[in-house]
Every structure is written in structure tokens, then in C-alpha cells.
Design a protein around this motif. Structure first.
Motif, PDB file in Angstrom:
ATOM      1  N   VAL A  63       6.718   7.539  -1.367  1.00  0.00           N
ATOM      2  CA  VAL A  63       7.440   6.280  -1.538  1.00  0.00           C
ATOM      3  C   VAL A  63       7.840   6.088  -2.996  1.00  0.00           C
ATOM      4  CG1 VAL A  63       7.296   3.773  -1.320  1.00  0.00           C
ATOM      5  CG2 VAL A  63       6.325   5.230   0.451  1.00  0.00           C
ATOM      6  N   LEU A  64       6.955   6.421  -3.894  1.00  0.00           N
ATOM      7  CA  LEU A  64       7.285   6.321  -5.316  1.00  0.00           C
ATOM      8  C   LEU A  64       8.469   7.216  -5.661  1.00  0.00           C
ATOM      9  CD1 LEU A  64       3.795   6.229  -7.071  1.00  0.00           C
ATOM     10  CD2 LEU A  64       5.500   4.406  -6.993  1.00  0.00           C
ATOM     11  N   PHE A  65       8.492   8.413  -5.099  1.00  0.00           N
ATOM     12  CA  PHE A  65       9.618   9.307  -5.365  1.00  0.00           C
ATOM     13  C   PHE A  65      10.899   8.757  -4.765  1.00  0.00           C
ATOM     14  CE2 PHE A  65      12.556  12.620  -4.043  1.00  0.00           C
ATOM     15  CZ  PHE A  65      12.823  13.204  -5.268  1.00  0.00           C
ATOM     16  N   LYS A  66      10.829   8.252  -3.536  1.00  0.00           N
ATOM     17  CA  LYS A  66      12.028   7.728  -2.865  1.00  0.00           C
ATOM     18  C   LYS A  66      12.649   6.601  -3.685  1.00  0.00           C
ATOM     19  CE  LYS A  66      11.388   5.295   0.852  1.00  0.00           C
ATOM     20  NZ  LYS A  66      11.134   4.902   2.266  1.00  0.00           N
ATOM     21  N   THR A 126       0.826  -1.212   0.000  1.00  0.00           N
ATOM     22  CA  THR A 126       0.000   0.000   0.000  1.00  0.00           C
ATOM     23  C   THR A 126       0.858   1.259   0.000  1.00  0.00           C
ATOM     24  OG1 THR A 126      -0.127  -0.132   2.433  1.00  0.00           O
ATOM     25  CG2 THR A 126      -1.931  -1.117   1.167  1.00  0.00           C
ATOM     26  N   ALA A 127       1.996   1.218   0.688  1.00  0.00           N
ATOM     27  CA  ALA A 127       2.846   2.410   0.779  1.00  0.00           C
ATOM     28  C   ALA A 127       3.409   2.806  -0.578  1.00  0.00           C
ATOM     29  CB  ALA A 127       3.987   2.164   1.768  1.00  0.00           C
ATOM     30  N   ILE A 128       3.670   1.814  -1.429  1.00  0.00           N
ATOM     31  CA  ILE A 128       4.298   2.113  -2.708  1.00  0.00           C
ATOM     32  C   ILE A 128       3.360   2.883  -3.634  1.00  0.00           C
ATOM     33  CG2 ILE A 128       3.608   0.081  -4.068  1.00  0.00           C
ATOM     34  CD1 ILE A 128       6.590  -0.138  -4.899  1.00  0.00           C
ATOM     35  N   GLU A 129       2.094   2.968  -3.264  1.00  0.00           N
ATOM     36  CA  GLU A 129       1.139   3.729  -4.060  1.00  0.00           C
ATOM     37  C   GLU A 129       1.162   5.221  -3.726  1.00  0.00           C
ATOM     38  OE1 GLU A 129      -2.611   1.942  -3.331  1.00  0.00           O
ATOM     39  OE2 GLU A 129      -2.102   0.020  -4.309  1.00  0.00           O
ATOM     40  N   THR A 130       1.874   5.590  -2.659  1.00  0.00           N
ATOM     41  CA  THR A 130       1.922   6.997  -2.258  1.00  0.00           C
ATOM     42  C   THR A 130       3.031   7.726  -3.012  1.00  0.00           C
ATOM     43  OG1 THR A 130       3.464   6.584  -0.444  1.00  0.00           O
ATOM     44  CG2 THR A 130       1.114   6.352   0.032  1.00  0.00           C
ATOM     45  N   ALA A 131       2.855   9.029  -3.172  1.00  0.00           N
ATOM     46  CA  ALA A 131       3.810   9.824  -3.944  1.00  0.00           C
ATOM     47  C   ALA A 131       5.189   9.834  -3.297  1.00  0.00           C
ATOM     48  CB  ALA A 131       3.288  11.254  -4.086  1.00  0.00           C
TER      49      ALA A 131
END
Length: 211
Positions: A58-61, A51-56
Motif C-alpha cells: 500500500v505504501l508503494f501504491k 492498518t493497510a497503509i502500514e504494509t509495503a
């Protein structure tokens, strides 16, 4: 030098460059796999990754560390070959730096000033500074061993490039575990950890890569 002699020399140099590239690619894959296994067998990935990978954030990191790793690895593939210009690839390092600067400014604009310190410090700064260098050991060793078989013009620069690439690979892998997602945290603690590996690569390269 006669034309035939020049052609023969070029023909001899080409396979060397090709072999070096293949060896570096093997070191990259092997080092990355070893580091990934170390991550998975110790701390593992974060429990809420799906679920975290769907956030901006985490995606940016993950995206930022991936871009940095690609640019740094491309630099390593050139640095072991004498006479090759590194300026163009060196300037490419500005791309991830610019992306990170934009993300930090955006974070400061969105977050209230009272939350800046908490986002900057995070929850795992000390572990980040420890574990990214640990994860970088396998790819750094692989790069340095292969570069020793090359002929870098500047051993210190070659070592630093290997350290930067290894640190970036480690940061990318660690990003899948780290629960601190703020670009502020990324810009400070990830950067310090990668720079530590880069510095280690520089000092080792100065001695190990002399020819």
C-alpha cells in the motif's frame, strides 16, 4: 531588435508565465479537492486504511502514484509556455516507470507463479478502469481551461500532459480506496486507466488548445 525593445518584451512575457503558473496551481488544487470530495461522497476510503497503509504494498501504491502525479504536474506547468524545452521533464517520467518495474519484478520473485494471475486480475479491475477516469474529470477540465489561456507549441502534447497529470491525480486518490494492492494490478489496470485519460486529453487538446 533594439535592446530596449527586447527588455520590454521579456518584461511583458514574465508576468504571463507567472500568471499561467498560478492559474495552473489553482486548477490543480481545485480539481484535486473536487475529485477528493467525489471519492469521499461515493465509495469512500477503504475501511482498513489505517492498518493497510502500514504494509509495503500500500505504501508503494500511494508513493508511486504520488511520484507520477508530481512529475506529470510539473510537465503541465511547462507545456503551456511556448519555447520551453520539455525533454528534461519528459525524461523524469522514466522515474516512476522504473520504480514500478522494480516493484513488479520483486512481486514476481516473491509470489508463487500460481498466484500471479489472481494478483494481476485483482477484484476491482473494471471499477478501476471506470472510476479513475471519473475522478480525473475535474483536474483535467481545470488544466485544459487554463492551458487554453496559454500558448502551447503542441496542442496535442499539451492536452496529453494535462490528461496524464489528471489521471495520475485520480489514481493517487483512488489508491486510498482500492483494495487491490499488488504491483501487478497497479502496472496493468491503473496504467490503462491513466493512459485512457491521457489519450482523451490528447484528442481534446488537439482541437481545444489550438491558437
Amino acid at each position: 531588435m533594439k535592446t530596449n525593445d527586447l527588455i520590454s518584451l521579456l518584461a511583458e512575457d514574465a508576468p504571463v508565465g507567472m500568471r499561467l503558473g498560478r492559474m495552473l496551481a489553482l486548477a490543480l488544487v481545485a480539481g484535486g479537492v473536487v475529485s477528493a470530495l467525489v471519492l469521499l461522497s461515493t465509495v469512500g476510503v477503504r475501511p482498513n486504511l489505517a492498518t493497510a497503509i502500514e504494509t509495503a504494498r500500500v505504501l508503494f501504491k500511494i508513493g508511486f502514484t504520488l511520484v507520477l502525479a508530481i512529475v506529470a504536474c510539473r510537465l503541465v506547468f511547462l507545456v503551456g509556455q511556448p519555447g520551453r524545452s520539455l525533454k528534461a521533464r519528459g525524461f523524469q517520467l522514466a522515474v516512476p516507470g522504473l520504480l514500478l518495474a522494480i516493484a513488479v519484478v520483486s512481486e514476481l520473485l516473491v509470489l508463487p507463479s500460481q498466484a500471479w494471475t489472481a494478483s494481476l486480475i485483482g477484484r476491482n479491475a473494471g471499477f478501476c478502469l471506470f472510476f479513475i477516469p471519473v475522478l480525473s474529470l475535474a483536474p483535467l477540465a481545470g488544466f485544459l481551461i487554463v492551458l487554453r489561456n496559454g500558448a502551447p507549441d503542441n496542442p496535442g502534447l499539451a492536452g496529453a500532459s494535462a490528461g496524464l497529470a489528471a489521471g495520475a491525480i485520480a489514481a493517487l486518490l483512488y489508491a486510498f480506496h482500492c483494495p487491490d494492492d499488488s504491483p501487478l494490478f497497479l502496472s496493468v489496470w491503473y496504467s490503462i486507466a491513466v493512459l485512457l485519460v491521457t489519450a482523451a486529453g490528447y484528442f481534446v487538446g488537439r482541437r481545444w488548445l489550438r491558437w
